[in-house]
Scaffold this motif. Structure first.
Motif, PDB file in Angstrom:
ATOM      1  N   LEU A 228     113.596  57.566 109.268  1.00 18.42           N
ATOM      2  CA  LEU A 228     113.922  56.358 110.027  1.00 18.42           C
ATOM      3  C   LEU A 228     115.340  55.924 109.691  1.00 18.42           C
ATOM      4  O   LEU A 228     115.682  55.730 108.526  1.00 18.42           O
ATOM      5  N   LYS A 229     116.167  55.799 110.733  1.00 19.83           N
ATOM      6  CA  LYS A 229     117.548  55.378 110.488  1.00 19.83           C
ATOM      7  C   LYS A 229     117.818  54.070 111.236  1.00 19.83           C
ATOM      8  O   LYS A 229     117.377  53.892 112.373  1.00 19.83           O
ATOM      9  N   ILE A 230     118.557  53.209 110.579  1.00 14.04           N
ATOM     10  CA  ILE A 230     118.819  51.898 111.179  1.00 14.04           C
ATOM     11  C   ILE A 230     120.312  51.721 111.421  1.00 14.04           C
ATOM     12  O   ILE A 230     121.131  51.981 110.538  1.00 14.04           O
ATOM     13  N   LEU A 231     120.666  51.317 112.638  1.00 15.91           N
ATOM     14  CA  LEU A 231     122.051  50.988 112.977  1.00 15.91           C
ATOM     15  C   LEU A 231     122.095  49.469 113.120  1.00 15.91           C
ATOM     16  O   LEU A 231     121.865  48.926 114.199  1.00 15.91           O
ATOM     17  N   ASP A 267     112.254  43.598 112.065  1.00 17.36           N
ATOM     18  CA  ASP A 267     112.886  42.324 112.387  1.00 17.36           C
ATOM     19  C   ASP A 267     114.345  42.565 112.790  1.00 17.36           C
ATOM     20  O   ASP A 267     115.070  43.287 112.097  1.00 17.36           O
ATOM     21  N   GLY A 268     114.760  42.004 113.899  1.00  9.76           N
ATOM     22  CA  GLY A 268     116.159  42.117 114.336  1.00  9.76           C
ATOM     23  C   GLY A 268     116.444  43.339 115.181  1.00  9.76           C
ATOM     24  O   GLY A 268     117.527  43.464 115.742  1.00  9.76           O
ATOM     25  N   ILE A 269     115.499  44.251 115.288  1.00  5.09           N
ATOM     26  CA  ILE A 269     115.730  45.478 116.073  1.00  5.09           C
ATOM     27  C   ILE A 269     115.336  45.241 117.536  1.00  5.09           C
ATOM     28  O   ILE A 269     114.250  44.741 117.828  1.00  5.09           O
ATOM     29  N   LYS A 270     116.258  45.630 118.425  1.00  9.70           N
ATOM     30  CA  LYS A 270     116.020  45.421 119.858  1.00  9.70           C
ATOM     31  C   LYS A 270     115.933  46.735 120.619  1.00  9.70           C
ATOM     32  O   LYS A 270     115.502  46.764 121.765  1.00  9.70           O
ATOM     33  N   ILE A 271     116.414  47.811 119.987  1.00  8.32           N
ATOM     34  CA  ILE A 271     116.328  49.128 120.627  1.00  8.32           C
ATOM     35  C   ILE A 271     115.748  50.110 119.621  1.00  8.32           C
ATOM     36  O   ILE A 271     116.181  50.151 118.460  1.00  8.32           O
ATOM     37  N   ALA A 272     114.765  50.890 120.069  1.00 11.12           N
ATOM     38  CA  ALA A 272     114.183  51.902 119.191  1.00 11.12           C
ATOM     39  C   ALA A 272     114.111  53.222 119.935  1.00 11.12           C
ATOM     40  O   ALA A 272     113.983  53.249 121.166  1.00 11.12           O
ATOM     41  N   ALA A 273     114.231  54.300 119.183  1.00  7.51           N
ATOM     42  CA  ALA A 273     114.123  55.622 119.806  1.00  7.51           C
ATOM     43  C   ALA A 273     113.412  56.579 118.862  1.00  7.51           C
ATOM     44  O   ALA A 273     113.402  56.382 117.644  1.00  7.51           O
ATOM     45  N   LEU A 274     112.798  57.571 119.483  1.00  9.30           N
ATOM     46  CA  LEU A 274     112.172  58.657 118.725  1.00  9.30           C
ATOM     47  C   LEU A 274     112.647  59.963 119.339  1.00  9.30           C
ATOM     48  O   LEU A 274     112.460  60.198 120.539  1.00  9.30           O
ATOM     49  N   PHE A 275     113.307  60.786 118.531  1.00 10.09           N
ATOM     50  CA  PHE A 275     113.771  62.099 118.978  1.00 10.09           C
ATOM     51  C   PHE A 275     112.849  63.145 118.373  1.00 10.09           C
ATOM     52  O   PHE A 275     112.709  63.208 117.148  1.00 10.09           O
ATOM     53  N   THR A 276     112.230  63.934 119.218  1.00  8.06           N
ATOM     54  CA  THR A 276     111.313  64.965 118.721  1.00  8.06           C
ATOM     55  C   THR A 276     111.777  66.324 119.215  1.00  8.06           C
ATOM     56  O   THR A 276     111.891  66.543 120.429  1.00  8.06           O
ATOM     57  N   GLU A 277     112.020  67.216 118.274  1.00 10.88           N
ATOM     58  CA  GLU A 277     112.468  68.566 118.640  1.00 10.88           C
ATOM     59  C   GLU A 277     111.262  69.374 119.126  1.00 10.88           C
ATOM     60  O   GLU A 277     110.296  69.555 118.385  1.00 10.88           O
ATOM     61  N   ARG A 278     111.337  69.829 120.382  1.00 10.53           N
ATOM     62  CA  ARG A 278     110.247  70.639 120.950  1.00 10.53           C
ATOM     63  C   ARG A 278     110.795  72.004 121.325  1.00 10.53           C
ATOM     64  O   ARG A 278     111.992  72.230 121.274  1.00 10.53           O
ATOM     65  N   LYS A 279     109.878  72.883 121.795  1.00  7.01           N
ATOM     66  CA  LYS A 279     110.348  74.238 122.090  1.00  7.01           C
ATOM     67  C   LYS A 279     111.341  74.256 123.266  1.00  7.01           C
ATOM     68  O   LYS A 279     112.226  75.082 123.331  1.00  7.01           O
TER      69      LYS A 279
END
Ligand code: 5GP
Ligand code: MN
Length: 348
Positions: A228-231, A267-279
Motif C-alpha cells: 500500500l502506497k500513499i501519495l 482518513d483524508g484519501i479521496k482517490i484509491a487504486a488497485l493495480f493487479t498484474e494479470r496474464k
C-alpha cells in the motif's frame, strides 16, 4: 427501453425463443445475479435460456440458482458450445456493461450474431450497440433494473425466492452494503419487495462477505503491510500487486475484490487504486470519494470507465511503469480531479 411494449412482445411466452444472457468479464454479484435472476424469469416464460460468461467468477457466487448451468467461455472445451449458442440465438441480453469491449474475446461473436441485442445496464455513456436499451445511471445496480423491468411488464408474480436472492445480492454489493450514495429510496423499496419474496438478507451477506479463505485473509494482511502506497499531497492511496504476489498466496478469482476499498477508507484519501498484474496486462480498479469523477480519469488514461466513484481500466505497460504513469498523471491532473474537492475542503 425506448418502447416497453415492443420489448414485452419480444419475450412473450406465446413465442418461445432461444435466448443467451451474457455479462462482463470477471462477473461480480450484480453481473451474475442479474443474469441468473433474468434467466430464471425467462425460463418461466417458456424460453430456452443459457447464461454465458466471458470468464470465470468468484466461488462466493456459486450458491446462486442456475450457477451449475452457466457456460464459461474461457473454460476448456466450452468456447465452441458458447459460439454455437450465440450464433443460433434469437435474443442476446447484455447485462451490466455498456461496451462490447467488456466481453473481451466473446465480443466479436455477439456482434456477429443475427440475434437482437438487448442492453440492460446502469453505467455511464453506454455505447450504441443494442437493438433495445433499458439503461439508467440512476439505478444502483443492474439487478434493480431487472426488477423494475419485470414490474413494468406486469410479471411480478413470476418472481420467486431464488430470483429474489440473485437480485438482492447484486443490489447489496453494488451499493457497498447499502452504504454508497447510490442507495436511493427505490433501492430500499425494491429490496423490501425482494425480502418479502423470501430473500434472506443475512444469509446472502454471509455467503458473499464471510466465506473468505485463510489465504485470502493472509493476502489482505500482506497487501496492507507491504503493497500500500500513499501519495499524501494528492490524497491518493494505491496497491500494486504482482503476479508473484498472487502466486505466493495462491490467489483465486475474487481474492482481490474489495481490496481497493481499504485504500479509500484511509482518513483524508479521496482517490484509491488497485493495480493487479494479470496474464493479459495490468487490471486497474479505481475508487473515489465525493465529487471526484474517477471514471473520467479511467476513460481518458486507462482505456476504461465506470461510475463516478467506482471505475476500472487496463494498461498494457509493465506493472512498475503503469504505476509510475499513474503517479505522474495524478499529479498532473490534480487540478481537474480536485476542482470540486478543493471547494469542499474550503467549506470544511
Ligand atoms: P471493479 O473495480 O469492481 O472491477 O469495477 C468497478 C466498476 O468499474 C465496475 O462496476 C465497472 O463499471 C467499471 N469497470 C471496471 N473495469 C472496467 C473496464 O475495463 N472498462 C470499463 N469501461 N469499465 C470498467
Ligand atoms: Mn453493476
Amino acid at each position: 427501453m425506448q418502447n416497453i411494449d415492443l420489448f414485452k412482445e419480444q419475450i412473450s411466452s406465446s413465442s418461445p425463443k432461444k435466448i443467451v444472457i451474457t455479462t462482463h468479464h470477471k462477473p461480480d454479484a450484480d453481473a451474475l445475479g442479474s443474469s441468473l435472476g433474468l434467466a430464471s424469469y425467462l425460463k418461466k416464460k417458456n424460453h430456452s435460456v443459457t447464461v454465458i460468461t466471458p470468464s470465470d467468477y468468484p466461488s462466493f457466487l456459486n450458491w446462486m440458482k442456475g450457477n451449475d448451468e452457466v457456460i464459461n467461455f474461457e473454460a476448456p472445451g466450452k468456447s465452441e458450445i458458447a459460439k454455437e449458442l450465440i450464433r443460433e440465438a434469437d435474443l442476446i441480453f447484455c447485462l451490466d456493461f455498456s461496451s462490447l469491449k467488456r466481453l473481451i474475446d466473446m465480443g466479436e461473436y455477439v456482434k456477429a450474431s443475427k440475434a437482437k441485442l438487448i442492453n440492460i445496464d446502469h453505467h455511464q455513456d453506454p455505447d450504441d450497440f443494442a437493438d433495445f436499451n433499458y439503461c439508467s445511471t440512476e439505478a444502483a445496480a443492474t439487478c434493480e433494473l431487472i426488477y423494475d423491468l419485470i414490474y413494468k411488464i406486469g410479471d411480478i408474480e413470476l418472481l420467486d425466492q431464488d430470483i429474489a436472492e440473485c437480485l438482492y445480492a447484486g443490489i447489496m454489493t453494488d451499493t457497498g452494503g447499502f452504504k454508497h450514495p447510490n442507495t436511493t429510496k427505490n433501492v430500499h423499496l425494491v429490496t423490501a419487495e425482494l425480502i418479502a419474496l423470501g430473500a434472506d438478507n443475512s444469509k446472502i451477506a454471509r455467503l458473499i462477505y464471510d466465506t473468505n479463505s485463510l489465504n485470502k485473509l493472509r493476502f489482505l494482511g500482506f497487501a496492507l503491510t507491504r503493497r500500500l502506497k500513499i501519495l499524501e499531497e494528492s490524497h491518493t492511496a494505491y496497491f500494486s500487486i504482482s503476479k508473484k504476489d498472487l502466486r505466493k498466496y495462491a490467489s483465486q478469482t475474487g481474492d482481490t475484490e474489495g481490496l481497493v476499498n481499504y485504500a479509500l477508507s484511509l482518513d483524508g484519501i479521496k482517490i484509491a487504486a488497485l493495480f493487479t498484474e494479470r496474464k493479459d496486462g495490468v487490471k486497474i480498479s479505481f475508487r473515489s470519494a465525493e465529487e471526484v469523477e474517477i471514471n473520467k480519469f479511467a476513460a481518458s488514461f486507462f482505456n476504461g470507465g465506470g461510475h463516478k466513484n467506482a471505475a476500472g481500466g487496463i494498461s498494457e505497460l509493465p506493472l512498475d511503469e503503469t504505476v509510475e504513469r499513474f503517479e505522474h498523471l495524478i499529479k498532473e491532473n490534480q487540478h481537474t480531479l480536485y476542482n470540486q474537492l478543493e471547494i469542499i475542503n474550503e467549506k470544511n
